[in-house]
Motif scaffolding. Structure first.
Motif, short mmCIF file in Angstrom:
data_model
loop_
_atom_site.label_atom_id
_atom_site.label_comp_id
_atom_site.label_asym_id
_atom_site.label_seq_id
_atom_site.Cartn_x
_atom_site.Cartn_y
_atom_site.Cartn_z
N GLY A 1 -7.91 2.86 -12.64
CA GLY A 1 -6.50 3.00 -12.29
C GLY A 1 -6.08 1.95 -11.28
N PHE A 2 -4.91 1.37 -11.53
CA PHE A 2 -4.36 0.38 -10.61
C PHE A 2 -3.41 1.09 -9.66
CE2 PHE A 2 -5.17 -2.11 -14.61
CZ PHE A 2 -6.36 -2.63 -14.15
N SER A 3 -3.71 0.94 -8.39
CA SER A 3 -2.90 1.65 -7.38
C SER A 3 -2.40 0.62 -6.37
CB SER A 3 -3.74 2.71 -6.69
OG SER A 3 -4.87 2.12 -6.08
N ASP A 4 -1.46 -0.18 -6.84
CA ASP A 4 -0.90 -1.20 -5.95
C ASP A 4 0.02 -0.56 -4.91
OD1 ASP A 4 -1.95 -3.81 -6.91
OD2 ASP A 4 -1.20 -3.02 -8.81
N HIS A 5 0.16 -1.25 -3.80
CA HIS A 5 1.00 -0.74 -2.71
C HIS A 5 2.44 -0.63 -3.20
CE1 HIS A 5 -2.14 -1.11 0.30
NE2 HIS A 5 -2.41 -2.33 -0.16
N VAL A 6 3.10 0.40 -2.74
CA VAL A 6 4.50 0.58 -3.14
C VAL A 6 5.34 1.09 -1.98
CG1 VAL A 6 4.26 2.99 -3.96
CG2 VAL A 6 5.97 1.52 -5.00
N TRP A 7 6.55 0.56 -1.89
CA TRP A 7 7.62 1.23 -1.14
C TRP A 7 8.83 1.22 -2.06
CZ3 TRP A 7 7.65 4.07 3.26
CH2 TRP A 7 8.91 4.59 3.62
N GLY B 1 -1.19 3.74 -11.48
CA GLY B 1 -0.90 4.57 -10.32
C GLY B 1 -0.22 3.75 -9.25
N CYS B 2 -0.21 4.26 -8.04
CA CYS B 2 0.33 3.50 -6.92
C CYS B 2 -0.27 4.06 -5.63
CB CYS B 2 1.86 3.60 -6.87
SG CYS B 2 2.49 5.28 -6.64
N GLU B 3 -0.18 3.28 -4.57
CA GLU B 3 -0.59 3.76 -3.24
C GLU B 3 0.67 3.86 -2.40
OE1 GLU B 3 -3.63 1.45 -1.25
OE2 GLU B 3 -3.53 2.70 0.56
N ALA B 4 1.14 5.08 -2.25
CA ALA B 4 2.41 5.30 -1.56
C ALA B 4 2.20 5.50 -0.06
CB ALA B 4 3.12 6.51 -2.17
N GLU B 5 3.24 5.24 0.67
CA GLU B 5 3.20 5.21 2.14
C GLU B 5 4.09 6.30 2.74
OE1 GLU B 5 1.63 4.57 4.86
OE2 GLU B 5 1.66 2.39 4.70
N LEU B 6 3.67 6.78 3.89
CA LEU B 6 4.47 7.71 4.69
C LEU B 6 4.81 6.98 5.99
CD1 LEU B 6 5.22 10.88 4.87
CD2 LEU B 6 3.17 11.05 6.28
N ASP B 7 6.09 6.80 6.28
CA ASP B 7 6.41 6.03 7.49
C ASP B 7 6.33 6.93 8.73
OD1 ASP B 7 8.80 7.41 7.90
OD2 ASP B 7 10.11 5.70 7.51
N CYS C 1 -1.57 8.78 -1.93
CA CYS C 1 -0.75 8.66 -0.72
C CYS C 1 -1.67 8.48 0.46
CB CYS C 1 0.08 9.91 -0.50
SG CYS C 1 1.60 9.92 -1.42
N THR C 2 -1.21 7.70 1.42
CA THR C 2 -2.02 7.51 2.61
C THR C 2 -1.31 8.04 3.85
OG1 THR C 2 -2.91 5.83 4.09
CG2 THR C 2 -1.14 5.14 2.65
N HIS C 3 -2.12 8.46 4.80
CA HIS C 3 -1.57 8.93 6.08
C HIS C 3 -2.12 8.11 7.25
CE1 HIS C 3 -5.19 11.38 7.54
NE2 HIS C 3 -5.57 10.78 6.44
N SER C 4 -2.88 7.04 6.92
CA SER C 4 -3.71 6.43 7.97
C SER C 4 -3.58 4.91 8.10
CB SER C 4 -5.18 6.80 7.70
OG SER C 4 -5.57 6.36 6.42
N HIS C 5 -2.48 4.35 7.64
CA HIS C 5 -2.31 2.90 7.74
C HIS C 5 -1.89 2.48 9.16
CE1 HIS C 5 -1.79 1.83 3.17
NE2 HIS C 5 -3.04 1.86 3.54
N SER C 6 -2.84 2.55 10.08
CA SER C 6 -2.50 2.26 11.48
C SER C 6 -2.29 0.76 11.74
CB SER C 6 -3.58 2.81 12.41
OG SER C 6 -4.83 2.21 12.16
N GLN C 7 -2.49 -0.06 10.71
CA GLN C 7 -2.21 -1.50 10.87
C GLN C 7 -0.71 -1.80 10.87
OE1 GLN C 7 -3.13 -0.03 8.09
NE2 GLN C 7 -3.00 -1.28 6.26
N HIS C 8 0.10 -0.83 10.42
CA HIS C 8 1.56 -1.03 10.39
C HIS C 8 2.22 -0.22 11.51
CE1 HIS C 8 1.15 -2.96 6.53
NE2 HIS C 8 0.80 -1.88 5.90
N PRO C 9 2.83 -0.88 12.49
CA PRO C 9 3.52 -0.12 13.55
C PRO C 9 4.68 0.72 13.04
CG PRO C 9 3.81 -2.51 13.86
CD PRO C 9 2.85 -2.33 12.72
N GLU C 10 5.18 0.40 11.85
CA GLU C 10 6.27 1.20 11.27
C GLU C 10 5.73 2.51 10.68
OE1 GLU C 10 5.48 -1.90 10.35
OE2 GLU C 10 7.03 -3.06 11.40
N VAL C 11 4.40 2.59 10.64
CA VAL C 11 3.75 3.77 10.06
C VAL C 11 3.09 4.61 11.17
CG1 VAL C 11 1.83 4.48 8.57
CG2 VAL C 11 3.40 2.68 7.81
#
Ligand code: ZN
Ligand code: ZN
Length: 263
Positions: free
Chosen positions: A39-45, A81-87, A107-117
């Motif tokens: 499955g391809f789970s590219d980043h998405v917003w 698929g996709c890798e969705a983000e929670l801001d 879905c991810t809850h742990s992208h601490s590399q993004h200050p918007e997240v």
């Protein structure tokens, strides 16, 4: 159990992936590894929700992923698929309309590399980060869109803290983890066994890490699992896959523990 799927692959549709990360190259890998589902789970917003939260997500729209054609390969099921983000305000960057069109949603809850997240101040404070990871896991599980979430991608792996995450994770008690994983079980949300979360650790000692305790607790709670290398570069595929094989054996994952999508 032999691993027969990998549903966390990034192709060139993710701007952070290598040029060689093409669906065709992943199909060749899948054949060699004997995988029956990829499955391809590219980043998405999804801009149907709001404009992109930062430069990284600019242009990573749901429609773009959904309109890309999927190659076919005999004997291999290929999923979009996709890798969705929670801001950081708890907004999930995926509309219901788009979620319905994907074969699955990570879905991810742990992208601490993004200050918007995850706020930059929180990222620097291990205690606050540990609390925030738990709160954000809970936000996903309780989210109005939770029925569309197939699995939590790289649970409790703060990507912006990849060199010192054990210092964060030891602050999360078994009791708290059990509460969160029990909620995930209740909501039919699977847990992704993610190779990237262990990639900085020597293969032989992964079972001694705090990250491993997280997965052991998920298993004890009866969570369902999916496997994902989180590969952005086919060159490192073999190494990533060897971590998944080790985790599968150490956690004693059987077919019964798998999420229905990948059975
Ligand atoms: Zn991720
Ligand atoms: Zn990913």
């Amino acid at each position: 159990m032999n691993i027969r799927h990998d549903i966390h692959l990034h192709t060139t549709l993710s701007y952070c992936a290598k040029e060689s990360a093409t669906p065709e190259n992943y199909i060749e890998i899948a054949k060699k590894k004997g995988l029956s589902t990829i499955g391809f789970s590219d980043h998405v917003w999804d801009t149907a929700v709001s404009p992109a939260i930062n430069d990284f997500y600019e242009g990573q729209d749901a429609e773009r992923l959904l309109s890309a054609s999927l190659p076919k390969a005999e004997g291999i099921r290929i999923l979009r698929g996709c890798e969705a983000e929670l801001d950081k305000n708890g907004v999930l960057g995926l509309s219901e309309e788009a979620a319905k069109k994907f074969d699955y949603v990570l879905c991810t809850h742990s992208h601490s590399q993004h200050p918007e997240v995850i706020d930059a101040k929180v990222k620097k404070d291990p205690k606050k980060l540990a609390e925030t990871l738990c709160d954000r896991f809970s936000l996903l599980v309780e989210h109005p869109m939770s029925k569309y979430i197939t699995a939590i991608a790289h649970p409790f792996f703060p990507l912006g803290n990849k060199d010192d995450f054990d210092e964060v994770l030891f602050r999360i008690s078994d009791d708290r983890l059990e509460d969160l994983f029990n909620d995930a079980v209740y909501k039919n949300i699977a847990i992704e066994i993610n190779a990237a979360a262990f990639a900085s650790l020597p293969l032989k000692s992964i079972h001694k890490s705090e990250m491993f305790r997280i997965y052991e607790t998920a298993k004890e709670c009866g969570c369902k699992f999916v496997f994902g290398t989180d590969c952005h570069d086919p060159k490192i595929y073999d190494e990533r896959f060897s971590y998944l094989e080790a985790l599968c054996a150490l956690l004693e994952i059987t077919d019964e523990d798998l999420c229905p999508l990948v059975k």
